[in-house]
Design a protein around this motif. Structure first.
Motif, PDB file in Angstrom:
ATOM      1  N   GLY A 229      77.874  59.961  20.602  1.00 60.80           N
ATOM      2  CA  GLY A 229      76.517  60.489  20.524  1.00 60.80           C
ATOM      3  C   GLY A 229      76.129  61.348  21.707  1.00 60.80           C
ATOM      4  O   GLY A 229      74.939  61.600  21.939  1.00 60.80           O
ATOM      5  N   GLY A 230      77.129  61.817  22.464  1.00 63.70           N
ATOM      6  CA  GLY A 230      76.849  62.638  23.641  1.00 63.70           C
ATOM      7  C   GLY A 230      76.764  64.110  23.311  1.00 63.70           C
ATOM      8  O   GLY A 230      76.938  64.536  22.163  1.00 63.70           O
ATOM      9  N   THR A 231      76.500  64.918  24.337  1.00 59.62           N
ATOM     10  CA  THR A 231      76.458  66.369  24.210  1.00 59.62           C
ATOM     11  C   THR A 231      77.568  66.946  25.077  1.00 59.62           C
ATOM     12  O   THR A 231      77.610  66.698  26.279  1.00 59.62           O
ATOM     13  N   PHE A 232      78.459  67.706  24.456  1.00 62.90           N
ATOM     14  CA  PHE A 232      79.658  68.170  25.138  1.00 62.90           C
ATOM     15  C   PHE A 232      79.499  69.588  25.654  1.00 62.90           C
ATOM     16  O   PHE A 232      79.038  70.479  24.946  1.00 62.90           O
ATOM     17  N   PHE A 233      79.891  69.792  26.911  1.00 58.66           N
ATOM     18  CA  PHE A 233      79.891  71.110  27.532  1.00 58.66           C
ATOM     19  C   PHE A 233      81.292  71.413  28.053  1.00 58.66           C
ATOM     20  O   PHE A 233      81.741  70.790  29.010  1.00 58.66           O
ATOM     21  N   PRO A 234      82.010  72.339  27.425  1.00 52.35           N
ATOM     22  CA  PRO A 234      83.365  72.677  27.898  1.00 52.35           C
ATOM     23  C   PRO A 234      83.384  73.179  29.327  1.00 52.35           C
ATOM     24  O   PRO A 234      84.321  72.903  30.065  1.00 52.35           O
ATOM     25  N   VAL A 235      82.343  73.924  29.723  1.00 57.65           N
ATOM     26  CA  VAL A 235      82.263  74.438  31.090  1.00 57.65           C
ATOM     27  C   VAL A 235      80.855  74.209  31.605  1.00 57.65           C
ATOM     28  O   VAL A 235      79.874  74.488  30.918  1.00 57.65           O
ATOM     29  N   ILE A 236      80.758  73.692  32.833  1.00 51.82           N
ATOM     30  CA  ILE A 236      79.439  73.459  33.410  1.00 51.82           C
ATOM     31  C   ILE A 236      79.474  73.859  34.887  1.00 51.82           C
ATOM     32  O   ILE A 236      80.400  73.502  35.606  1.00 51.82           O
ATOM     33  N   PHE A 237      78.498  74.634  35.298  1.00 48.31           N
ATOM     34  CA  PHE A 237      78.393  75.166  36.653  1.00 48.31           C
ATOM     35  C   PHE A 237      79.338  76.352  36.874  1.00 48.31           C
ATOM     36  O   PHE A 237      80.206  76.649  36.064  1.00 48.31           O
ATOM     37  N   SER A 238      79.168  76.990  38.001  1.00 49.34           N
ATOM     38  CA  SER A 238      79.896  78.213  38.330  1.00 49.34           C
ATOM     39  C   SER A 238      81.286  77.908  38.884  1.00 49.34           C
ATOM     40  O   SER A 238      81.612  76.778  39.230  1.00 49.34           O
ATOM     41  N   TRP A 239      82.097  78.977  38.980  1.00 48.93           N
ATOM     42  CA  TRP A 239      83.335  78.875  39.763  1.00 48.93           C
ATOM     43  C   TRP A 239      82.966  78.600  41.212  1.00 48.93           C
ATOM     44  O   TRP A 239      81.958  79.126  41.716  1.00 48.93           O
ATOM     45  N   MET A 240      83.781  77.802  41.900  1.00 44.05           N
ATOM     46  CA  MET A 240      83.473  77.405  43.269  1.00 44.05           C
ATOM     47  C   MET A 240      84.722  77.428  44.132  1.00 44.05           C
ATOM     48  O   MET A 240      85.834  77.215  43.638  1.00 44.05           O
ATOM     49  N   ILE A 241      84.506  77.638  45.434  1.00 42.85           N
ATOM     50  CA  ILE A 241      85.589  77.504  46.403  1.00 42.85           C
ATOM     51  C   ILE A 241      84.986  77.127  47.753  1.00 42.85           C
ATOM     52  O   ILE A 241      83.921  77.629  48.133  1.00 42.85           O
ATOM     53  N   HIS A 242      85.622  76.207  48.465  1.00 38.82           N
ATOM     54  CA  HIS A 242      85.161  75.781  49.782  1.00 38.82           C
ATOM     55  C   HIS A 242      85.989  76.470  50.864  1.00 38.82           C
ATOM     56  O   HIS A 242      87.196  76.661  50.701  1.00 38.82           O
ATOM     57  N   VAL A 243      85.324  76.808  51.954  1.00 38.13           N
ATOM     58  CA  VAL A 243      85.991  77.424  53.100  1.00 38.13           C
ATOM     59  C   VAL A 243      85.585  76.644  54.352  1.00 38.13           C
ATOM     60  O   VAL A 243      84.389  76.492  54.631  1.00 38.13           O
ATOM     61  N   PHE A 244      86.583  76.149  55.075  1.00 43.48           N
ATOM     62  CA  PHE A 244      86.336  75.375  56.296  1.00 43.48           C
ATOM     63  C   PHE A 244      86.883  76.175  57.487  1.00 43.48           C
ATOM     64  O   PHE A 244      88.046  75.988  57.898  1.00 43.48           O
ATOM     65  N   PRO A 245      86.071  77.053  58.070  1.00 42.45           N
ATOM     66  CA  PRO A 245      86.569  78.015  59.065  1.00 42.45           C
ATOM     67  C   PRO A 245      86.970  77.413  60.398  1.00 42.45           C
ATOM     68  O   PRO A 245      87.595  78.103  61.214  1.00 42.45           O
ATOM     69  N   TYR A 246      86.639  76.143  60.635  1.00 36.30           N
ATOM     70  CA  TYR A 246      86.978  75.531  61.918  1.00 36.30           C
ATOM     71  C   TYR A 246      88.347  74.853  61.900  1.00 36.30           C
ATOM     72  O   TYR A 246      88.790  74.320  62.920  1.00 36.30           O
ATOM     73  N   GLU A 247      89.012  74.870  60.755  1.00 40.90           N
ATOM     74  CA  GLU A 247      90.369  74.353  60.669  1.00 40.90           C
ATOM     75  C   GLU A 247      91.345  75.393  61.218  1.00 40.90           C
ATOM     76  O   GLU A 247      91.016  76.570  61.353  1.00 40.90           O
ATOM     77  N   ASP A 248      92.573  74.965  61.495  1.00 47.35           N
ATOM     78  CA  ASP A 248      93.551  75.858  62.112  1.00 47.35           C
ATOM     79  C   ASP A 248      94.471  76.554  61.115  1.00 47.35           C
ATOM     80  O   ASP A 248      94.843  77.710  61.320  1.00 47.35           O
ATOM     81  N   SER A 249      94.842  75.868  60.050  1.00 43.73           N
ATOM     82  CA  SER A 249      95.789  76.451  59.098  1.00 43.73           C
ATOM     83  C   SER A 249      95.070  76.928  57.848  1.00 43.73           C
ATOM     84  O   SER A 249      93.998  76.416  57.494  1.00 43.73           O
ATOM     85  N   MET A 250      95.679  77.895  57.152  1.00 47.03           N
ATOM     86  CA  MET A 250      95.083  78.395  55.924  1.00 47.03           C
ATOM     87  C   MET A 250      95.000  77.288  54.882  1.00 47.03           C
ATOM     88  O   MET A 250      94.046  77.228  54.091  1.00 47.03           O
ATOM     89  N   LYS A 251      95.982  76.409  54.868  1.00 48.90           N
ATOM     90  CA  LYS A 251      95.976  75.293  53.923  1.00 48.90           C
ATOM     91  C   LYS A 251      94.738  74.427  54.113  1.00 48.90           C
ATOM     92  O   LYS A 251      94.088  74.029  53.140  1.00 48.90           O
ATOM     93  N   ASP A 252      94.386  74.143  55.365  1.00 48.40           N
ATOM     94  CA  ASP A 252      93.228  73.298  55.642  1.00 48.40           C
ATOM     95  C   ASP A 252      91.921  74.077  55.549  1.00 48.40           C
ATOM     96  O   ASP A 252      90.883  73.509  55.201  1.00 48.40           O
ATOM     97  N   ILE A 253      91.954  75.346  55.870  1.00 47.59           N
ATOM     98  CA  ILE A 253      90.751  76.179  55.759  1.00 47.59           C
ATOM     99  C   ILE A 253      90.268  76.219  54.314  1.00 47.59           C
ATOM    100  O   ILE A 253      89.068  76.170  54.037  1.00 47.59           O
ATOM    101  N   PHE A 254      91.223  76.293  53.377  1.00 54.15           N
ATOM    102  CA  PHE A 254      90.872  76.343  51.956  1.00 54.15           C
ATOM    103  C   PHE A 254      91.202  75.023  51.262  1.00 54.15           C
ATOM    104  O   PHE A 254      91.534  74.992  50.080  1.00 54.15           O
ATOM    105  N   SER A 255      91.083  73.939  51.980  1.00 55.34           N
ATOM    106  CA  SER A 255      91.389  72.618  51.445  1.00 55.34           C
ATOM    107  C   SER A 255      90.460  72.254  50.286  1.00 55.34           C
ATOM    108  O   SER A 255      89.283  72.616  50.268  1.00 55.34           O
ATOM    109  N   MET A 256      91.022  71.515  49.321  1.00 55.39           N
ATOM    110  CA  MET A 256      90.220  70.980  48.227  1.00 55.39           C
ATOM    111  C   MET A 256      89.873  69.515  48.462  1.00 55.39           C
ATOM    112  O   MET A 256      89.285  68.872  47.585  1.00 55.39           O
ATOM    113  N   ASN A 257      90.214  69.003  49.616  1.00 54.28           N
ATOM    114  CA  ASN A 257      89.973  67.596  49.927  1.00 54.28           C
ATOM    115  C   ASN A 257      88.689  67.451  50.719  1.00 54.28           C
ATOM    116  O   ASN A 257      88.660  67.637  51.948  1.00 54.28           O
ATOM    117  N   ASP A 258      87.614  67.109  50.014  1.00 55.20           N
ATOM    118  CA  ASP A 258      86.330  66.920  50.669  1.00 55.20           C
ATOM    119  C   ASP A 258      86.161  65.518  51.226  1.00 55.20           C
ATOM    120  O   ASP A 258      85.169  65.224  51.887  1.00 55.20           O
TER     121      ASP A 258
END
Length: 264
Positions: A229-258
């Motif tokens: 009985g729910g309402t289904f949404f295949p896509v919800i909210f915008s595309w997103m990306i996090h940037v952590f500029p105080y990290e040293d490596s590109m891997k950590d700067i663009f980490s997906m681990n919040d």
């Protein structure tokens, strides 16, 4: 757009969670094919985006427990082969982010510039300060100096310690458009998918050890959502990306681990 009543329900649901504590313009599509669901391998969204298999991305160390818990509710852009100039372009974005947000180490300046704390009364490990004007701008153009959200970490010594930013893009953005903003050989954008909104008599099932609805719910297909009985949404909210500029490596700067702090 989401119907107002469901939009409010979605926001209430997210506000109680510990990961996606953000209030963005809610773009959603109903009754559209999402391709194959299990494990997200080979999945294609309703807007035609290919999604990488989260199970092949290195597990918890890459995403953290919180992101991994949304395996059936996330589209992650596949990595592209690195081209000449990709890393330099990404580093230039990071440099602009770091320079333009330096003043926001004082969170009061962020508030003065139109950023609003999402769910300030909820104790969170990471707070999103959202700027609606920047979010609207991001749907049509990319300005590294105007992130959609500022990300603050709660530490033992500071309530709001700046650790990074979040950029958004329209749900209709193509992979090439995302790549033009931040190269897909360096970083992965993500989109929240397969959201089943609970009917009024089942809202408690957004939560608990085994939620059925929402971002962490066991339901991730339209058929299962309809059956409940729910309402289904295949896509919800915008595309997103996090940037952590105080990290040293590109891997950590663009980490997906919040779940891990990106302040030192």
């Amino acid at each position: 757009m989401l119907a107002p009543c469901l939009y409010r329900a979605v926001i209430r649901t997210l506000s109680i969670g510990t990961v996606l504590l953000i209030v963005l313009p809610a773009y959603a599509w109903q009754d559209k094919s999402m391709g194959s669901m299990p494990g997200m391998s080979g999945m294609t969204t309703s807007t035609g985006h290919a999604c990488d298999d989260m199970a092949s991305m290195g597990g918890m160390s890459v995403m953290g427990d919180s992101m991994a818990a949304m395996t059936n509710h996330m589209c992650i852009t596949p990595l592209r082969p690195k081209l000449p100039g990709d890393e330099e372009k990404a580093k230039a974005v990071v440099a602009q982010v770091k320079a333009s947000t330096e003043k926001y180490k004082d969170y009061k300046k962020a508030l003065a510039d139109g950023y609003v704390i999402a769910n300030p009364k909820v104790k969170q490990p990471q707070y999103h300060f959202n700027n609606q004007a920047n979010i609207r701008l991001a749907d049509t153009q990319f300005d590294p100096t105007r992130p959609s959200s500022l990300l603050y970490r709660r530490t033992p010594y500071q309530q709001y310690k700046l650790e990074g930013v979040m950029f958004t893009d329209s749900t209709s953005a193509t992979e090439d458009e995302l790549n033009d903003r931040i190269p897909l050989s360096i970083a992965r954008w993500h989109e929240h998918t397969n959201f089943c909104g609970a009917p009024a008599d089942k809202v408690k099932e957004y939560h608990g050890d085994h939620p059925k609805f929402g971002m962490f719910g066991s339901i991730h297909t339209k058929e299962a959502c309809d059956a409940e009985g729910g309402t289904f949404f295949p896509v919800i909210f915008s595309w997103m990306i996090h940037v952590f500029p105080y990290e040293d490596s590109m891997k950590d700067i663009f980490s997906m681990n919040d779940d891990e702090a990106h302040v030192h």
